[in-house]
Design a protein around this motif. Sequence first.
Motif, PDB file in Angstrom:
ATOM      1  N   GLY A 197       0.754  -1.040  -0.029  1.00  0.00           N
ATOM      2  CA  GLY A 197       0.008  -0.137   0.116  1.00  0.00           C
ATOM      3  C   GLY A 197       0.938   1.305  -0.135  1.00  0.00           C
ATOM      4  N   MET A 198       1.852   1.253   0.979  1.00  0.00           N
ATOM      5  CA  MET A 198       2.656   2.537   0.869  1.00  0.00           C
ATOM      6  C   MET A 198       3.501   2.722  -0.203  1.00  0.00           C
ATOM      7  N   ARG A 199       4.246   1.680  -1.008  1.00  0.00           N
ATOM      8  CA  ARG A 199       4.731   1.682  -2.111  1.00  0.00           C
ATOM      9  C   ARG A 199       3.811   2.266  -3.131  1.00  0.00           C
ATOM     10  N   ASP A 200       2.816   1.782  -3.257  1.00  0.00           N
ATOM     11  CA  ASP A 200       1.871   2.209  -4.406  1.00  0.00           C
ATOM     12  C   ASP A 200       1.507   3.685  -4.174  1.00  0.00           C
ATOM     13  N   ILE A 201       1.375   4.104  -3.019  1.00  0.00           N
ATOM     14  CA  ILE A 201       0.880   5.620  -2.589  1.00  0.00           C
ATOM     15  C   ILE A 201       2.371   6.378  -2.925  1.00  0.00           C
ATOM     16  N   TRP A 202       3.453   6.034  -2.620  1.00  0.00           N
ATOM     17  CA  TRP A 202       4.713   6.863  -2.979  1.00  0.00           C
ATOM     18  C   TRP A 202       4.744   6.969  -4.378  1.00  0.00           C
ATOM     19  N   MET A 203       4.584   5.613  -5.304  1.00  0.00           N
ATOM     20  CA  MET A 203       4.801   5.758  -6.713  1.00  0.00           C
ATOM     21  C   MET A 203       3.584   6.367  -7.399  1.00  0.00           C
ATOM     22  N   ASP A 204       2.347   6.478  -6.656  1.00  0.00           N
ATOM     23  CA  ASP A 204       1.403   7.217  -7.355  1.00  0.00           C
ATOM     24  C   ASP A 204       1.340   8.824  -7.194  1.00  0.00           C
ATOM     25  N   TYR A 205       1.737   9.203  -6.318  1.00  0.00           N
ATOM     26  CA  TYR A 205       1.590  10.542  -5.587  1.00  0.00           C
ATOM     27  C   TYR A 205       2.912  11.380  -5.567  1.00  0.00           C
ATOM     28  N   VAL A 206       4.075  10.662  -5.542  1.00  0.00           N
ATOM     29  CA  VAL A 206       5.283  11.349  -5.237  1.00  0.00           C
ATOM     30  C   VAL A 206       6.000  10.906  -6.467  1.00  0.00           C
ATOM     31  N   THR A 207       5.599  11.709  -7.846  1.00  0.00           N
ATOM     32  CA  THR A 207       6.150  11.254  -9.128  1.00  0.00           C
ATOM     33  C   THR A 207       7.404  12.377  -9.804  1.00  0.00           C
ATOM     34  N   SER A 208       7.420  13.518  -9.283  1.00  0.00           N
ATOM     35  CA  SER A 208       8.414  14.546  -9.860  1.00  0.00           C
ATOM     36  C   SER A 208       9.520  14.534  -9.166  1.00  0.00           C
ATOM     37  N   ILE A 209       9.631  14.054  -7.849  1.00  0.00           N
ATOM     38  CA  ILE A 209      10.931  14.284  -7.193  1.00  0.00           C
ATOM     39  C   ILE A 209      11.437  12.772  -6.758  1.00  0.00           C
ATOM     40  N   ILE A 210      12.217  12.295  -7.642  1.00  0.00           N
ATOM     41  CA  ILE A 210      12.446  10.946  -7.507  1.00  0.00           C
ATOM     42  C   ILE A 210      13.423  10.522  -6.167  1.00  0.00           C
ATOM     43  N   TRP A 211      14.550  11.232  -5.646  1.00  0.00           N
ATOM     44  CA  TRP A 211      15.008  11.399  -4.533  1.00  0.00           C
ATOM     45  C   TRP A 211      14.004  11.126  -3.336  1.00  0.00           C
ATOM     46  N   LEU A 212      13.145  11.888  -3.271  1.00  0.00           N
ATOM     47  CA  LEU A 212      12.043  11.861  -2.110  1.00  0.00           C
ATOM     48  C   LEU A 212      11.287  10.789  -2.264  1.00  0.00           C
ATOM     49  N   ARG A 213      10.839  10.196  -3.418  1.00  0.00           N
ATOM     50  CA  ARG A 213      10.197   8.887  -3.443  1.00  0.00           C
ATOM     51  C   ARG A 213      10.866   7.732  -3.103  1.00  0.00           C
ATOM     52  N   LEU A 214      12.303   7.788  -3.525  1.00  0.00           N
ATOM     53  CA  LEU A 214      13.257   6.717  -2.921  1.00  0.00           C
ATOM     54  C   LEU A 214      13.476   6.959  -1.413  1.00  0.00           C
ATOM     55  N   SER A 215      13.672   8.152  -1.063  1.00  0.00           N
ATOM     56  CA  SER A 215      13.810   8.275   0.421  1.00  0.00           C
ATOM     57  C   SER A 215      12.573   7.659   1.341  1.00  0.00           C
ATOM     58  N   LEU A 216      11.516   8.009   0.958  1.00  0.00           N
ATOM     59  CA  LEU A 216      10.224   7.541   1.574  1.00  0.00           C
ATOM     60  C   LEU A 216       9.933   6.200   1.497  1.00  0.00           C
ATOM     61  N   GLN A 217      10.483   5.414   0.260  1.00  0.00           N
ATOM     62  CA  GLN A 217      10.240   4.061   0.060  1.00  0.00           C
ATOM     63  C   GLN A 217      11.306   3.074   1.114  1.00  0.00           C
ATOM     64  N   ILE A 218      12.453   4.061   1.112  1.00  0.00           N
ATOM     65  CA  ILE A 218      13.779   3.485   2.096  1.00  0.00           C
ATOM     66  C   ILE A 218      13.183   3.564   3.626  1.00  0.00           C
ATOM     67  N   PHE A 219      12.705   4.695   3.962  1.00  0.00           N
ATOM     68  CA  PHE A 219      12.216   5.044   5.388  1.00  0.00           C
ATOM     69  C   PHE A 219      11.252   3.969   5.658  1.00  0.00           C
ATOM     70  N   THR A 220      10.197   3.593   4.558  1.00  0.00           N
ATOM     71  CA  THR A 220       9.045   2.881   4.864  1.00  0.00           C
ATOM     72  C   THR A 220       9.622   1.278   5.148  1.00  0.00           C
ATOM     73  N   ILE A 221      10.514   0.806   4.500  1.00  0.00           N
ATOM     74  CA  ILE A 221      11.219  -0.316   4.560  1.00  0.00           C
ATOM     75  C   ILE A 221      11.906  -0.292   5.898  1.00  0.00           C
ATOM     76  N   VAL A 222      12.738   0.394   6.339  1.00  0.00           N
ATOM     77  CA  VAL A 222      13.251   0.479   7.699  1.00  0.00           C
ATOM     78  C   VAL A 222      12.214   0.453   8.669  1.00  0.00           C
ATOM     79  N   TRP A 223      11.562   1.363   8.708  1.00  0.00           N
ATOM     80  CA  TRP A 223      10.479   1.191   9.812  1.00  0.00           C
ATOM     81  C   TRP A 223       9.533  -0.103   9.712  1.00  0.00           C
ATOM     82  N   LEU A 224       9.108  -0.768   8.660  1.00  0.00           N
ATOM     83  CA  LEU A 224       8.608  -2.012   8.645  1.00  0.00           C
ATOM     84  C   LEU A 224       9.486  -3.190   9.217  1.00  0.00           C
ATOM     85  N   VAL A 225      10.902  -3.064   8.900  1.00  0.00           N
ATOM     86  CA  VAL A 225      11.751  -4.137   9.357  1.00  0.00           C
ATOM     87  C   VAL A 225      12.018  -3.841  11.134  1.00  0.00           C
TER      88      VAL A 225
END
Length: 122
Positions: A81-109
């Motif tokens: 769900g979070m990956r889809d949200i980041w991919m759908d709504y954070v489209t123009s700033i790639i580094w921000l989307r990647l940072s949010l995805q990494i943060f999500t992974i770290v938080w879930l681990v």
Amino acid sequence: MSVNYGSKRLVVGAHYGLRDWLAQRVTGGLMAIFTVLVLGQVLFTSGPITYEIWAGIFASQWMKVLTFSVILALLYHVWVGMRDIWMDYVTSIIWLRLSLQIFTIVWLVGCAGWAIQVLWRL
């Protein structure tokens, strides 16, 4: 001679569609069944629900494994769900989307580690 009717659609993206849809349904179903089982145990317990009764529900090894399986399903459900949200709504700033995805992974681990600690008191 080949006739092409309509415009040719350019398909882009990660193509996760069916796999993610199915993962969300399966993990959601597993969490719903687990919730009904735990609620059934709680509702059919006579008297007040004390810490001992609550801890007793999760004391057996099979319940710990089932609970951890549901926690893993929950974590995967959240990740999809979070990956889809980041991919759908954070489209123009790639580094921000990647940072949010990494943060999500770290938080879930971290949540998975906390779940192991709570269930097995390591």
